[in-house]
Scaffold this motif. Structure first.
Motif, PDB file in Angstrom:
ATOM      1  N   LEU A  11      11.593   8.076 -12.348  1.00  0.00           N
ATOM      2  CA  LEU A  11      11.757   8.393 -11.032  1.00  0.00           C
ATOM      3  C   LEU A  11      10.835   7.878 -10.017  1.00  0.00           C
ATOM      4  O   LEU A  11      11.229   7.398  -8.831  1.00  0.00           O
ATOM      5  N   ALA A  12       9.425   8.155 -10.197  1.00  0.00           N
ATOM      6  CA  ALA A  12       8.516   7.675  -9.119  1.00  0.00           C
ATOM      7  C   ALA A  12       8.450   5.947  -9.156  1.00  0.00           C
ATOM      8  O   ALA A  12       8.509   5.608  -7.958  1.00  0.00           O
ATOM      9  N   LEU A  13       8.621   5.311 -10.226  1.00  0.00           N
ATOM     10  CA  LEU A  13       9.025   3.840  -9.898  1.00  0.00           C
ATOM     11  C   LEU A  13      10.023   3.641  -9.163  1.00  0.00           C
ATOM     12  O   LEU A  13      10.066   2.403  -8.373  1.00  0.00           O
ATOM     13  N   LEU A  14      11.116   4.231  -9.397  1.00  0.00           N
ATOM     14  CA  LEU A  14      12.402   3.799  -8.657  1.00  0.00           C
ATOM     15  C   LEU A  14      12.330   4.172  -7.409  1.00  0.00           C
ATOM     16  O   LEU A  14      12.828   3.296  -6.517  1.00  0.00           O
ATOM     17  N   LEU A  15      11.725   5.403  -6.824  1.00  0.00           N
ATOM     18  CA  LEU A  15      11.615   6.024  -5.466  1.00  0.00           C
ATOM     19  C   LEU A  15      10.484   4.648  -4.891  1.00  0.00           C
ATOM     20  O   LEU A  15      10.848   4.248  -3.757  1.00  0.00           O
TER      21      LEU A  15
ATOM     22  N   ILE B 217       0.753  -1.314  -0.040  1.00  0.00           N
ATOM     23  CA  ILE B 217       0.000  -0.039  -0.006  1.00  0.00           C
ATOM     24  C   ILE B 217       0.897   1.277  -0.091  1.00  0.00           C
ATOM     25  O   ILE B 217       0.598   2.214  -0.774  1.00  0.00           O
ATOM     26  N   CYS B 218       1.766   1.250   0.770  1.00  0.00           N
ATOM     27  CA  CYS B 218       2.780   2.322   0.881  1.00  0.00           C
ATOM     28  C   CYS B 218       3.663   2.705  -0.293  1.00  0.00           C
ATOM     29  O   CYS B 218       3.685   3.951  -1.037  1.00  0.00           O
ATOM     30  N   GLY B 219       3.971   1.292  -1.188  1.00  0.00           N
ATOM     31  CA  GLY B 219       4.603   1.435  -2.598  1.00  0.00           C
ATOM     32  C   GLY B 219       3.469   2.217  -3.365  1.00  0.00           C
ATOM     33  O   GLY B 219       4.086   2.856  -4.441  1.00  0.00           O
ATOM     34  N   VAL B 220       2.442   1.717  -3.653  1.00  0.00           N
ATOM     35  CA  VAL B 220       1.350   2.100  -4.472  1.00  0.00           C
ATOM     36  C   VAL B 220       1.258   3.511  -4.226  1.00  0.00           C
ATOM     37  O   VAL B 220       1.131   4.419  -5.423  1.00  0.00           O
ATOM     38  N   ILE B 221       0.992   4.048  -2.983  1.00  0.00           N
ATOM     39  CA  ILE B 221       0.782   5.512  -2.854  1.00  0.00           C
ATOM     40  C   ILE B 221       1.847   6.345  -3.553  1.00  0.00           C
ATOM     41  O   ILE B 221       1.733   7.279  -3.919  1.00  0.00           O
ATOM     42  N   LEU B 222       3.169   5.786  -3.017  1.00  0.00           N
ATOM     43  CA  LEU B 222       4.189   6.621  -3.609  1.00  0.00           C
ATOM     44  C   LEU B 222       4.366   6.791  -4.997  1.00  0.00           C
ATOM     45  O   LEU B 222       4.613   7.893  -5.408  1.00  0.00           O
ATOM     46  N   VAL B 223       4.046   5.611  -5.544  1.00  0.00           N
ATOM     47  CA  VAL B 223       4.144   5.810  -7.337  1.00  0.00           C
ATOM     48  C   VAL B 223       3.345   6.348  -7.674  1.00  0.00           C
ATOM     49  O   VAL B 223       3.438   7.390  -8.579  1.00  0.00           O
ATOM     50  N   VAL B 224       1.864   5.878  -7.546  1.00  0.00           N
ATOM     51  CA  VAL B 224       0.661   6.813  -8.190  1.00  0.00           C
ATOM     52  C   VAL B 224       0.646   8.139  -7.651  1.00  0.00           C
ATOM     53  O   VAL B 224       0.578   9.079  -8.421  1.00  0.00           O
TER      54      VAL B 224
ATOM     55  N   GLY C 147       9.910  -0.177 -13.525  1.00  0.00           N
ATOM     56  CA  GLY C 147       8.657  -0.912 -13.418  1.00  0.00           C
ATOM     57  C   GLY C 147       8.925  -2.152 -12.874  1.00  0.00           C
ATOM     58  O   GLY C 147       8.429  -2.749 -12.002  1.00  0.00           O
ATOM     59  N   GLY C 148       9.811  -3.077 -13.661  1.00  0.00           N
ATOM     60  CA  GLY C 148      10.359  -4.096 -13.374  1.00  0.00           C
ATOM     61  C   GLY C 148      11.050  -4.353 -11.797  1.00  0.00           C
ATOM     62  O   GLY C 148      10.489  -5.180 -11.293  1.00  0.00           O
ATOM     63  N   ALA C 149      11.760  -3.350 -11.587  1.00  0.00           N
ATOM     64  CA  ALA C 149      12.412  -3.132 -10.330  1.00  0.00           C
ATOM     65  C   ALA C 149      11.377  -3.025  -9.127  1.00  0.00           C
ATOM     66  O   ALA C 149      11.436  -3.771  -8.273  1.00  0.00           O
ATOM     67  N   PHE C 150      10.589  -2.200  -9.522  1.00  0.00           N
ATOM     68  CA  PHE C 150       9.372  -2.044  -8.346  1.00  0.00           C
ATOM     69  C   PHE C 150       8.540  -3.273  -8.290  1.00  0.00           C
ATOM     70  O   PHE C 150       8.422  -3.787  -7.049  1.00  0.00           O
TER      71      PHE C 150
END
Length: 479
Positions: free
Chosen positions: A32-36, A13-20, A345-348
């Motif tokens: 950048l968003a996906l990498l973060l 959930i935290c990862g999704v919120i950060l990316v979106v 996206g693959g790294a995420f």
């Protein structure tokens, strides 16, 4: 760190919120968003979860411990590099094919021939059916790479229906890729659930035809609701597309020559897949050659070389226009951005998998006594939505349900469970899915446009498949 923050669901959930949030609200570049997001998920994941993830995938306890001790940057870079290794050459070569198809007039020739065969009104339906059957022997991304230039040329000629044509390509190829062997997901289901491959091919094709009918209905509606124009881009300038559309027929290449860059990878990959399925132990020199040429990177490279030769041949006698450096440079500039975003996206997605989300889902559903067909569907859908890969979702769900499929006294053939897993893997594609970025960037769509078109398209098709499967299991149990 508080214990609840180590829960895979909380981490996701935290990862999704950060990316979106990073992409939509902070206006960060998707890379950048996906990498973060990958860094955040990797840092929140406990070492014990990483060790268990590695052990579940066959690593020794020592190797698993070493993996857990690695710096988060190293783990992210490994997942990033793995994705580049999987799709990097494919995207680059496909981008060259697409650019050369457009510049040589090949895409325009194919479009004109298709229009004569189907008429303008039926062209999107032809794209839908064609991409479905192309997606049986060829990976989804490969089909999309090969057909995007045709969609752009067709949209330029029709003056409308660009997003309808894009959805036709994505919908057809995505469904066959999960339903019909010999693609990896269906082959794994066949092996784990002890289903005859011929039965899976027939069943997957039947269900797939129902799903693309439902998808076509949504695509037509979405095209009316959100008409998206064909946009200018570096690799496919509108000025050049419209100029080719106005060319006299005599100045375009022959149809067989125009189709060659598409047919070469398609035929080689299909032939290799057939050999691997039915003649896996054969060592005849001809079969060895076909296997070599049918490897996807080799096949796409062969198609790109053919496309470059056709472009050079068509431009002969035009002075410096025989120089193929410009189209290669333009296509690779476009492909480079796509590769970076897709790899991020693959790294995420890779970091999400290391949280142990699959085991968590298995624990949550272990005592859930609902019907097995919808249960298998929704388990797969949850895994797909959480970590982005349809194939990983299918493998995860099969691992959870294979024992039930082979040991329980079901009232229907295990084929229906396998098909429900395949359809569940279509829900819900979003920003952790490499296909999401490939479709968006190669089609010149914004993230919100992809979320309004591509994501609900596959979701509707998956749900339509579930309905068809449940009716089929009731009326035709096959036992």
């Amino acid at each position: 760190m508080p214990p609840f923050l180590a829960d895979p669901i909380v981490i996701i959930i935290c990862g999704v919120i950060l990316v979106v949030g990073g992409i939509i609200w902070l206006r960060l570049h998707p890379f950048l968003a996906l990498l973060l997001g990958a860094f955040a998920v990797a840092m929140m994941t406990p070492a014990a979860a990483i060790e268990q993830f590695a052990i579940d995938r066959g690593m020794s306890a020592q190797a698993a411990a070493q993996m857990a001790d690695r710096h988060v940057g190293e783990r992210i870079a490994e997942a990033f590099g793995k994705t580049v290794g999987t799709i990097g050459i494919l995207i680059a070569m496909a981008s060259i094919i697409g650019k050369c198809l457009l510049d040589s007039g090949s895409a325009e020739k194919i479009v004109r021939s298709l229009l004569r065969l189907t008429g303008p009104k039926n062209a999107p339906a032809a794209f839908f059916g064609g991409s479905f059957f192309l997606g049986i022997p060829v990976f989804f991304d490969t089909v999309f790479y090969l057909m995007v230039p045709l969609a752009k040329a067709m949209a330029a000629r029709l003056g409308k229906n660009y997003i309808l044509l894009i959805m036709a390509i994505t919908g057809g190829a995505a469904m066959s890729n999960s339903l019909v062997p010999p693609t990896p997901g269906p082959l794994f289901l066949v092996s784990e659930m002890k289903i005859p491959i011929g039965m899976m091919m027939i069943g997957g094709t039947i269900v797939g035809l129902f799903t693309i009918a439902a998808g076509y209905g949504y695509a037509v509606w979405a095209n009316r609701r959100w008409p998206i124009p064909l946009r200018d881009s570096i690799d496919a300038p509108l000025e050049k597309i419209h100029a080719l559309a106005a060319q006299d027929e005599s100045r375009l290449p022959n149809l067989w020559l125009a189709l060659l860059p598409v047919l070469i990878p398609l035929v080689f990959i299909s032939a290799s897949a057939t050999i691997d399925s039915y003649y896996a132990d054969a060592n005849h020199p001809l079969l060895t050659l076909i296997r070599f040429l049918g490897e996807k990177n080799t096949a796409l490279t062969s198609g790109a070389l053919a496309a470059l030769l056709i472009l050079a041949f068509r431009n002969r006698g035009s002075g410096s226009s025989t120089n193929i450096l410009e189209p290669v440079s333009a296509s690779l500039m476009s492909a480079g951005v796509i590769i970076l975003i897709t790899a991020a996206g693959g790294a995420f997605g890779g970091m999400l998998q290391q949280t142990g989300i699959s085991t968590r889902i298995a624990d949550l559903t272990s005592g859930y006594q609902m019907a097995l067909i919808p249960l298998s569907f929704f388990i797969t859908a949850i895994v797909r939505t959480a970590q982005g890969s349809a194939t990983v979702a299918m493998i995860t769900a099969a691992g959870i349900l294979a024992g039930v499929a082979t040991d329980a006294n079901l009232d229907y053939h295990p084929l229906y469970l396998a098909l429900s897993i395949a359809c569940g893997s279509k829900l819900i594609p979003w920003m952790n899915d490499s296909g999401f970025w490939i479709v968006g960037k190669m089609s010149n769509l914004t993230e919100s446009e992809v979320l309004k078109t591509f994501s609900p398209l596959l979701t509707i098709m998956g749900l339509a498949g579930l309905l068809v499967i449940m009716i089929g299991a009731k009326l035709f149990p096959l036992i």
